[in-house]
Scaffold this active site. Structure first.
Site, PDB file in Angstrom:
ATOM      1  N   LYS A   1       0.856  -1.246  -0.006  1.00 28.01           N
ATOM      2  CA  LYS A   1      -0.045   0.162  -0.025  1.00 28.01           C
ATOM      3  C   LYS A   1       0.788   1.421   0.041  1.00 28.01           C
ATOM      4  CE  LYS A   1       0.974   1.390   4.407  1.00 28.01           C
ATOM      5  NZ  LYS A   1       1.379   2.684   4.822  1.00 28.01           N
TER       6      LYS A   1
ATOM      7  N   GLY B   1       7.453   1.475   4.712  1.00 31.61           N
ATOM      8  CA  GLY B   1       6.339   2.377   4.701  1.00 31.61           C
ATOM      9  C   GLY B   1       5.203   1.851   3.822  1.00 31.61           C
TER      10      GLY B   1
ATOM     11  N   GLY C   1       4.459  -3.763   4.099  1.00 31.30           N
ATOM     12  CA  GLY C   1       4.662  -5.303   3.749  1.00 31.30           C
ATOM     13  C   GLY C   1       4.330  -6.407   4.433  1.00 31.30           C
TER      14      GLY C   1
ATOM     15  N   ASP D   1      -2.476  -1.086  10.473  1.00 35.82           N
ATOM     16  CA  ASP D   1      -2.547  -1.388   9.142  1.00 35.82           C
ATOM     17  C   ASP D   1      -3.433  -2.426   8.470  1.00 35.82           C
ATOM     18  OD1 ASP D   1      -1.323   0.815   8.413  1.00 35.82           O
ATOM     19  OD2 ASP D   1       0.338   0.230   7.829  1.00 35.82           O
TER      20      ASP D   1
END
Length: 295
Positions: free
Chosen positions: A15, A103, A106, A141
């Site tokens: 992302k 960032g 992953g 996340d």
């Protein structure tokens, strides 16, 4: 439900944060976030097979060091608790392509792919919201990485609102050869008066009418405002991406990866080739709409 008679694979797309704002520190120790998040086609591959042994995890042929439960094992255990089933032995292999500590989510993407794979195989009736809830117990996340696509993320990142997909474009992703400790940046945010907040309302409005230029013009990440001097190369990469034709560029998450948005893939590939001469971890990727074509 029959388990994995053969190996099953699932893509784990990374992302980027098109916009990232931090509204303040919460009483629970987390930070109140407001972000526009986008799945991209750069991805790892997660493979699972059922075994007679205990849970195991390999990455690129090597065993993960023993002595501590991995996020993947924690997520699998929580999944089977929620499903009301006994957890079988699972052998999980990660084929890594997304850089770690970059960032780009992953690690979260790998866990999310595992959860989607387990859900589809063992409990297909489980709602997406439940899978996102399980993911949140492992990391902030995770809910977005379970959902994918283009979304406004609020709260810790778990309050998700689907947004219209990003118009057709190509990303160049460039990670310099250093990492940035996320806690360091959050600590610096806590002591700062942020002035360069991204226009997230303007970005969502641009997405609503398919205005790629409007989205690109509003890229922004408040972490950039508090970067310590030793990480200023982030800004060098941003400027280089713009020189190479990017509509705009920004750091993703807590960095250090910088991404640029290009109108066409040919232009992006030329830019990536130029950057790769200095930065080995440079990639070309496309926006992904809810994992279409990757499942």
């Amino acid at each position: 439900m029959e388990g994995f008679s053969v190996e099953m694979k699932r893509k784990a797309p990374a992302k980027v944060n098109l916009a990232l704002d931090i509204l303040g520190r919460r009483e629970d120790g987390y930070h109140e976030m407001r972000m526009v998040m986008q799945t991209v086609s750069l991805c790892d591959t997660v493979t699972v097979r059922e075994t007679e042994e205990a849970f195991s995890l390999r990455t690129d042929g090597d065993f993960i060091p023993a002595g501590k439960k991995t996020l993947e094992q924690q997520a699998a255990e929580l999944f089977f608790q929620a499903a009301g089933q006994t957890m079988p032995g699972l052998a999980v292999t990660l084929e890594k392509r997304t850089p770690a500590y970059a960032g780009m989510g992953g690690g979260s993407a790998d866990v999310a792919a595992l959860l989607r794979l387990l859900r589809d195989r063992y409990c297909p009736a489980m709602a997406d919201e439940e899978l996102e809830r399980i993911g949140l117990a492992v990391g902030s996340d995770m809910p977005f990485c379970v959902r994918g696509g283009t979304a406004l993320a609020e709260g810790r990142g778990e309050v998700l609102t689907d947004l219209p997909p990003l118009p057709t474009c190509t990303f160049v992703l460039c990670k310099p050869d250093f990492g940035i400790p996320t806690p360091t940046l959050f600590a610096r945010v806590d002591g700062a008066e942020l002035t360069a907040r991204p226009d997230i309302g303007g970005m969502t409005a641009a997405l609503a009418v398919g205005d790629l230029e409007g989205v690109a013009a509003r890229l922004g990440n408040v972490f950039e405002e508090v970067l310590p001097p030793e990480y200023r190369e982030v800004f060098t990469i941003k400027e280089r991406l713009r020189e190479l034709g990017a509509m705009n560029a920004a750091m993703s998450g807590s960095g250090p990866t910088v991404f640029g948005i290009f109108r066409c893939r040919t232009e992006a590939e030329r830019a990536a080739a130029a950057l790769k001469a200095r930065y080995a971890q440079t990639f070309v990727a496309e926006p992904v709409k809810k994992f279409a074509g990757l499942e």
